[in-house]
Design a protein around this motif. Structure first.
Motif, short mmCIF file in Angstrom:
data_model
loop_
_atom_site.label_atom_id
_atom_site.label_comp_id
_atom_site.label_asym_id
_atom_site.label_seq_id
_atom_site.Cartn_x
_atom_site.Cartn_y
_atom_site.Cartn_z
N GLU A 69 21.40 10.91 -11.37
CA GLU A 69 20.13 10.19 -11.40
C GLU A 69 20.03 9.35 -12.67
OE1 GLU A 69 15.32 10.97 -11.22
OE2 GLU A 69 16.69 12.43 -10.32
N TYR A 70 19.58 8.12 -12.50
CA TYR A 70 19.41 7.18 -13.61
C TYR A 70 18.49 7.79 -14.66
CZ TYR A 70 18.23 2.82 -16.00
OH TYR A 70 18.04 1.83 -16.93
N LEU A 71 18.89 7.72 -15.90
CA LEU A 71 18.16 8.19 -17.08
C LEU A 71 18.07 9.71 -17.22
CD1 LEU A 71 15.21 5.62 -17.32
CD2 LEU A 71 17.36 5.62 -18.60
N ALA A 72 18.68 10.46 -16.32
CA ALA A 72 18.64 11.92 -16.44
C ALA A 72 19.60 12.37 -17.54
CB ALA A 72 19.01 12.58 -15.12
N LYS A 73 19.23 13.48 -18.18
CA LYS A 73 20.13 14.06 -19.17
C LYS A 73 21.41 14.52 -18.48
CE LYS A 73 16.86 15.73 -22.57
NZ LYS A 73 16.35 16.90 -23.31
N THR A 74 22.52 14.39 -19.17
CA THR A 74 23.79 14.85 -18.61
C THR A 74 24.60 15.65 -19.63
OG1 THR A 74 24.85 12.76 -19.20
CG2 THR A 74 23.99 12.94 -16.95
N ASP A 75 24.12 15.73 -20.85
CA ASP A 75 24.89 16.35 -21.93
C ASP A 75 24.41 17.77 -22.25
OD1 ASP A 75 22.45 15.47 -22.90
OD2 ASP A 75 23.25 14.84 -24.84
N VAL A 76 23.69 18.39 -21.34
CA VAL A 76 23.19 19.75 -21.53
C VAL A 76 23.59 20.59 -20.32
CG1 VAL A 76 21.27 19.05 -23.01
CG2 VAL A 76 20.93 19.15 -20.53
N PRO A 77 23.51 21.91 -20.41
CA PRO A 77 23.86 22.76 -19.26
C PRO A 77 22.98 22.46 -18.03
CG PRO A 77 23.69 24.07 -21.25
CD PRO A 77 23.18 22.70 -21.59
N GLY A 78 23.52 22.75 -16.85
CA GLY A 78 22.85 22.45 -15.59
C GLY A 78 21.38 22.84 -15.51
N GLN A 85 14.08 17.36 -15.86
CA GLN A 85 13.60 16.49 -14.79
C GLN A 85 12.23 16.95 -14.29
OE1 GLN A 85 17.14 16.87 -12.34
NE2 GLN A 85 17.63 14.73 -12.68
N ILE A 86 12.04 18.25 -14.14
CA ILE A 86 10.75 18.78 -13.70
C ILE A 86 9.67 18.47 -14.73
CG2 ILE A 86 9.45 20.93 -13.31
CD1 ILE A 86 12.13 22.08 -12.11
N GLN A 87 9.95 18.73 -16.00
CA GLN A 87 8.97 18.49 -17.05
C GLN A 87 8.63 17.01 -17.17
OE1 GLN A 87 11.21 20.48 -20.17
NE2 GLN A 87 9.68 22.14 -20.25
N THR A 88 9.64 16.15 -17.10
CA THR A 88 9.40 14.70 -17.20
C THR A 88 8.56 14.21 -16.04
OG1 THR A 88 11.47 14.39 -18.42
CG2 THR A 88 10.53 12.44 -17.34
N TRP A 146 22.11 13.64 -6.75
CA TRP A 146 21.81 12.22 -6.81
C TRP A 146 20.32 12.11 -6.53
CZ3 TRP A 146 25.95 14.39 -4.43
CH2 TRP A 146 27.21 13.89 -4.71
N GLY A 147 19.55 11.51 -7.41
CA GLY A 147 18.12 11.35 -7.21
C GLY A 147 17.74 9.89 -7.33
N VAL A 148 16.95 9.41 -6.35
CA VAL A 148 16.55 8.01 -6.35
C VAL A 148 15.06 7.89 -6.06
CG1 VAL A 148 17.06 5.70 -5.45
CG2 VAL A 148 18.86 7.45 -5.45
N PRO A 149 14.22 7.97 -7.08
CA PRO A 149 12.80 7.71 -6.87
C PRO A 149 12.57 6.21 -6.75
CG PRO A 149 13.22 8.27 -9.17
CD PRO A 149 14.52 8.37 -8.45
N ASP A 150 11.64 5.80 -5.90
CA ASP A 150 11.35 4.38 -5.72
C ASP A 150 10.51 3.89 -6.89
OD1 ASP A 150 10.69 1.82 -4.94
OD2 ASP A 150 10.06 2.38 -2.92
N ARG A 151 11.18 3.57 -7.97
CA ARG A 151 10.48 3.16 -9.20
C ARG A 151 9.78 1.82 -9.03
NH1 ARG A 151 15.04 6.07 -11.56
NH2 ARG A 151 14.21 7.79 -12.79
N PHE A 152 10.32 0.94 -8.18
CA PHE A 152 9.65 -0.35 -7.97
C PHE A 152 8.28 -0.15 -7.34
CE2 PHE A 152 13.99 -2.20 -8.20
CZ PHE A 152 13.73 -3.09 -9.24
N ALA A 153 8.18 0.75 -6.36
CA ALA A 153 6.88 1.04 -5.74
C ALA A 153 5.91 1.59 -6.79
CB ALA A 153 7.04 2.03 -4.59
N GLN A 154 6.41 2.49 -7.62
CA GLN A 154 5.57 3.07 -8.65
C GLN A 154 5.09 1.99 -9.62
OE1 GLN A 154 7.47 6.14 -10.95
NE2 GLN A 154 5.62 6.63 -12.09
#
Length: 167
Positions: A69-78, A85-88, A146-154
């Protein structure tokens, strides 16, 4: 009336053939309920995103989660990736509610289409947009997402993007 009955009968016969050719007995399919992967996916949505229960991440995530997912953290444990992602999401959308609209299971993957509703925290405006998630599970753990929120709609709904041109 006769045409309607014929169509209904044809539909029943066609559905029966499809079920038999798939080698699934309807009673067995109803009794077994959702698969483990479907239950895990739904728990992430309901407990994690809808209720803010971060413990779901420790329960369902592999230590090594491949995140796309775009902008998600990837450098920490699963589990920490999912917790972030939940908190954000809950910080950015107050009263966040995700409703699963469609769900498809294919092998080890779950494909979900959800509607996210709530209030955008910074603008105070109501939002409603689609989120597509593809989750791959192995041995009862989420191993890839893979996560794809419709950011344009938002962005349209909160007024950041210009409205679409009138036709």
């Amino acid at each position: 009336m006769k045409t309607s009955l014929t169509r209904r009968l044809f539909g029943t016969i066609f559905a029966s053939i499809a079920i038999c050719s798939a080698k699934i007995h309807p009673a067995v399919a109803q009794e077994s309920g959702p698969s483990t992967n479907v239950r895990l996916f739904n728990a992430i949505i309901d407990r994690g995103f809808n209720r803010g229960d971060l413990s779901i991440a420790d329960e369902v995530c592999a230590e090594r989660l491949i995140e796309h997912e775009y902008l998600a953290k990837t450098d920490v444990p699963g589990p920490e990736i999912l917790k972030d992602q939940i908190q954000t999401a809950r910080r950015n959308i107050s009263n966040l509610s995700l409703t699963v609209e469609d769900l498809v299971e294919s092998g080890s993957k779950i494909w979900g289409r959800s509607t996210c509703t709530g209030t955008h925290s910074r603008s105070g405006k109501s939002v409603s947009f689609t989120v597509i998630d593809i989750c791959r599970f192995e041995k009862g753990k989420l191993v890839e997402h893979w996560g794809v929120p419709d950011r344009f709609a938002q962005l349209h709904q909160i007024g950041t993007l210009a409205p679409p041109p009138k036709q």
